[in-house]
Design an enzyme around this catalytic site. Structure first.
Site, PDB file in Angstrom:
ATOM      1  NE  ARG A 149      -7.474  -8.736   1.429  1.00  0.00           N
ATOM      2  CZ  ARG A 149      -7.227  -7.887   0.437  1.00  0.00           C
ATOM      3  NH1 ARG A 149      -6.336  -6.910   0.602  1.00  0.00           N
ATOM      4  NH2 ARG A 149      -7.866  -8.008  -0.713  1.00  0.00           N
TER       5      ARG A 149
ATOM      6  CE  LYS B  41      -4.316  -1.915   1.724  1.00  0.00           C
ATOM      7  NZ  LYS B  41      -5.353  -1.904   2.771  1.00  0.00           N
TER       8      LYS B  41
END
Length: 276
Positions: free
Chosen positions: A255, A221
């Site tokens: 995740r 991210k």
């Protein structure tokens, strides 16, 4: 919580679980979207399991900042085809969706968890999952994917995210959902600035104080790019570091895109942490 009720499975969370990301999307932020190619998604999923993944998280609608919704029929068709072909693998199948119709179809096809970035706020979402046995991941998001990164603001990000998650858990419990089915996700990157994301990571243990399992998803991210200066395809080391820090701060599930390096890092941490 050490035992998560997740569809066909009872997951022992006394040791952290690695959830592999499988994107059937056309426009994944990380560049790994498979454009609805279910055979390619199955091959990627098999590789993730060979590398040691404990769970699979399948998504057919991008939630990257600025993304637009995809047609419900397209998302439903892609997800159901994957679940129908993978449901005999004896691995928990999580479906990343906010659409009640997709939730219902995926559960009917054999999915074990619903991972909802909208925290089951879409009309009909709670009703779609309440009577099932599925695990439910409740995530915080300020705004919606198309605009969430325009100008996110908080007075106290930890307090506000915690209060939101508490309210959504209460709504699920009021509909008859057992706490043993619920996982919390503070929503890294979903309507947060870099400082908000790292504050949430630093204080991650606070989200598990009520006894519910915590899921952390930071893989590749922009929060990692902001501190490393790396483009998305060069963020694997930072992603592994973030996952390890999350586990050290109490995350039960991480995740990730990069399964094998994450598992290697967790094995080293576990070797140290289990020494008497």
């Amino acid at each position: 919580m050490t035992l998560l009720h997740c569809g066909r499975f009872q997951l022992d969370l006394s040791q952290p679980k690695v959830m592999a990301i499988i994107n059937l999307t056309d426009d994944s932020f990380s560049g790994d979207g498979l454009h609805g190619d279910v055979s390619a998604a199955l091959a990627r999923a098999e590789r993730a399991l060979e590398e040691g993944a404990d769970m699979l998280d399948i998504g057919a609608e991008s939630s990257r900042p600025g993304s637009d919704p995809v047609p419900e029929g397209q998302e439903l068709e892609r997800v159901v085809r994957f679940v129908e072909r993978a449901r005999d693998w004896q691995v928990p199948l999580s479906i990343d969706t906010l659409k009640p119709a997709v939730m219902r179809a995926a559960l009917a096809a054999g999915a074990d968890m619903i991972n909802d970035i909208n925290a089951f706020r879409t009309p009909g979402a709670v009703e779609a999952v309440a009577a099932s046995a599925a695990g439910l991941c409740v995530m915080h998001m300020q705004g919606e994917p198309r605009t969430m990164q325009a100008d996110p603001r908080y007075d106290d990000v930890v307090v506000e995210v915690s209060a939101f998650l508490d309210e959504r858990v209460a709504a699920l419990q009021a509909a008859g959902v057992a706490r043993e089915r619920i996982v919390l996700d503070p929503g890294f990157g979903f309507g947060k600035r870099t400082v908000h994301n790292f504050t949430l990571l630093r204080e991650l243990a606070r989200f598990g104080e009520g006894g519910l399992a915590v899921l952390a998803g930071m893989s590749r991210k922009s929060m990692l790019g902001a501190v490393t200066g790396r483009e998305v395809d060069a963020r694997m080391p930072a992603s592994v570091a973030a996952a390890l820090i999350a586990v050290q701060r109490g995350a039960a599930i991480v995740r990730v895109h990069d399964v094998a390096p994450t598992i290697d890092a967790l094995k080293v941490w576990q070797a140290v942490s289990t020494l008497s």
